[in-house]
Design a protein around this motif. Structure first.
Motif, short mmCIF file in Angstrom:
data_model
loop_
_atom_site.label_atom_id
_atom_site.label_comp_id
_atom_site.label_asym_id
_atom_site.label_seq_id
_atom_site.Cartn_x
_atom_site.Cartn_y
_atom_site.Cartn_z
N THR A 220 0.74 -1.09 0.28
CA THR A 220 0.04 0.18 0.49
C THR A 220 0.74 1.49 0.19
O THR A 220 1.72 0.91 -0.12
N VAL A 221 -0.07 2.40 -0.16
CA VAL A 221 0.73 3.42 -0.16
C VAL A 221 1.50 3.92 0.69
O VAL A 221 2.35 4.33 1.93
N LEU A 222 0.40 4.02 2.09
CA LEU A 222 0.67 3.69 3.32
C LEU A 222 1.96 3.33 3.62
O LEU A 222 2.64 3.84 4.66
N GLU A 223 2.44 2.02 3.65
CA GLU A 223 3.55 0.87 4.02
C GLU A 223 4.64 1.55 3.24
O GLU A 223 5.75 1.58 4.29
N MET A 224 4.93 2.00 1.77
CA MET A 224 5.81 2.07 1.48
C MET A 224 5.92 3.95 2.28
O MET A 224 7.50 3.81 1.99
N CYS A 225 4.85 4.42 2.67
CA CYS A 225 5.95 5.83 2.74
C CYS A 225 5.69 5.51 3.83
O CYS A 225 7.53 5.72 4.27
N LEU A 226 5.41 4.33 4.99
CA LEU A 226 6.91 4.35 6.29
C LEU A 226 8.13 3.57 5.76
O LEU A 226 8.89 4.41 7.08
N ARG A 227 8.03 2.95 4.46
CA ARG A 227 9.56 2.17 4.63
C ARG A 227 10.32 3.20 4.43
O ARG A 227 11.83 2.89 4.16
N TYR A 228 10.07 4.13 3.38
CA TYR A 228 11.12 5.01 3.07
C TYR A 228 11.21 6.93 3.81
O TYR A 228 11.98 7.64 3.63
N GLY A 229 10.61 6.28 5.30
CA GLY A 229 10.58 7.58 5.98
C GLY A 229 10.17 9.10 5.22
O GLY A 229 10.53 9.50 5.13
N CYS A 230 8.74 8.55 5.06
CA CYS A 230 8.21 9.69 4.05
C CYS A 230 7.77 10.84 5.27
O CYS A 230 7.64 11.86 4.11
N GLY A 231 7.43 10.70 5.79
CA GLY A 231 7.30 11.70 7.34
C GLY A 231 5.97 11.87 7.41
O GLY A 231 4.61 11.00 6.94
N VAL A 232 5.21 11.97 8.34
CA VAL A 232 4.46 11.63 8.90
C VAL A 232 3.53 12.67 9.18
O VAL A 232 2.00 12.68 8.64
N GLU A 233 3.77 13.83 7.74
CA GLU A 233 2.72 14.45 7.32
C GLU A 233 1.36 14.18 6.00
O GLU A 233 0.90 13.99 6.23
N TYR A 234 2.72 12.92 5.20
CA TYR A 234 2.32 11.77 4.10
C TYR A 234 1.22 11.09 4.38
O TYR A 234 0.29 10.16 4.58
N VAL A 235 1.97 10.30 5.78
CA VAL A 235 1.14 9.17 6.64
C VAL A 235 -0.35 10.55 7.55
O VAL A 235 -1.46 9.39 7.26
N GLU A 236 -0.27 11.02 8.40
CA GLU A 236 -1.63 11.55 8.09
C GLU A 236 -3.14 12.37 6.91
O GLU A 236 -4.13 11.79 7.50
N LEU A 237 -1.97 12.41 6.26
CA LEU A 237 -2.75 12.85 5.30
C LEU A 237 -3.70 11.52 4.11
O LEU A 237 -4.57 11.29 4.53
N LEU A 238 -3.17 9.96 4.64
CA LEU A 238 -3.62 9.21 3.86
C LEU A 238 -4.31 8.51 4.74
O LEU A 238 -5.67 8.22 4.83
N ILE A 239 -4.21 9.04 6.35
CA ILE A 239 -5.45 8.67 7.46
C ILE A 239 -6.54 9.04 7.01
O ILE A 239 -7.17 8.85 7.11
N ASP A 240 -6.97 10.70 6.66
CA ASP A 240 -7.82 11.92 6.88
C ASP A 240 -8.10 11.20 5.56
O ASP A 240 -9.47 11.82 5.74
#
Length: 313
Positions: A220-240
């Protein structure tokens, strides 16, 4: 003859066929003069040339060194807007292809010429580029972080979850990595948010269930964001925007326990969303996939609520 009797063809026959595919000498000369006017950004000379029939018939001819293309492609690649507008006014084919199946719009996007991109879109260029090219204008803009160009493409109806075209037999996890993924791993937060606002799938960035079924372990995009250390802003947006917090597989160890993004994800797994967040998500899912932002603007509600729906703080 070519399809049914290939064994009867001589080398001379093949040479004749290829000679027919080459532009005529007068067309080649005409194309060169058009291209020279474009290279010099001389729109007045270009207009004078196109006023003559011998040059108008060359307007869609492919020529030039490197990647042979039409005069319109050359104007788009060099960002010569006035020449591009002259060509369009004289009937240049807006979606003409070069030998790599790239349209003038794709070339303008790649070269980051926003004014040419807008002019081509207004003239009716396909915002998705050519179906025969393995990339697309949206993928290119998302990768390069050109948020203004990306906004124009999406405004004109470009596919938000487009992916690189690969044969079915070559399908793998990378086939699910569309514009949303590209903008995340390259660190383009503005593009990332813009894509979500226009309806990008927050989970797999892919809408083809058959493709997902062929991949053993799609990420998932969320998993890739975590793996690549994209930052909390990306994870927060995906959750929202409604990404499933239960899909990513996480291995929590001492190195990740203090990671803010991971902790946010774990918190979302045990704490329900607020009523306001659930309402925003429900309204967002109800809106038409295309032009969600425009749909929000058309709602008869206070501007403050419109801003909340569009994640404007």
């Amino acid at each position: 003859m070519i399809l049914h009797h290939p064994t009867n063809m001589s080398l001379m026959d093949i040479s004749k066929i290829f000679s027919l595919l080459q532009p005529k000498e007068d067309e080649e000369d005409g194309s060169q003069q058009l291209n020279q006017a474009i290279a010099d950004d001389n729109d007045k000379l270009l207009s004078e040339l196109l006023a003559k029939e011998q040059y108008r018939k060359c307007i869609n001819s492919r020529s030039g060194w490197g990647i042979p293309g039409t005069p319109l492609r050359m104007a788009a690649s060099q960002g010569h807007l006035r020449c591009l507008e002259v060509l369009l006014a004289h009937g240049a084919e807006v979606d003409s292809l070069d030998v790599k199946a790239q349209t003038p719009l794709f070339t303008a996007v790649s070269a980051k010429h926003l004014d040419c991109v807008i002019a081509l879109l207004k003239a009716g260029a396909d915002p998705n580029g050519s179906q025969y090219n393995n990339s697309s204008p949206v993928l290119t803009a998302a990768r390069e972080g050109d948020v203004d160009i990306l906004r124009e493409l999406l405004r004109y109806g470009a596919e938000v979850d487009v992916r690189a075209k690969v044969p079915d037999w070559a399908s793998n996890a990378t086939a699910c990595r569309g514009p949303l993924y590209m903008s995340a791993v390259y660190g383009h937060l503005d593009c990332f948010k813009l894509l979500l606002l226009h309806g990008a799938n927050p989970d797999y960035n892919c809408t083809e269930e058959k493709l997902l079924a062929r991949i053993k372990q799609p990420k998932t995009v969320l998993e890739m964001c975590l793996r690549y250390g994209c930052g909390v802003e990306y994870v927060e947006l995906l959750i929202d925007f409604g990404a499933s917090v239960y899909l990513p597989s996480l291995i929590i160890d001492k190195t990740t326990q203090q990671n803010e993004a991971v902790m946010m994800l774990l918190k979302e797994r045990v704490c329900p969303k607020t009523l306001m967040s659930q309402t925003r998500l429900a309204i967002w899912r109800y809106l038409t996939v295309a032009n969600k932002v425009r749909s929000v603007d058309s709602l008869d509600i206070p501007q403050m609520l419109k801003n909340y729906l569009k994640h404007i703080t």
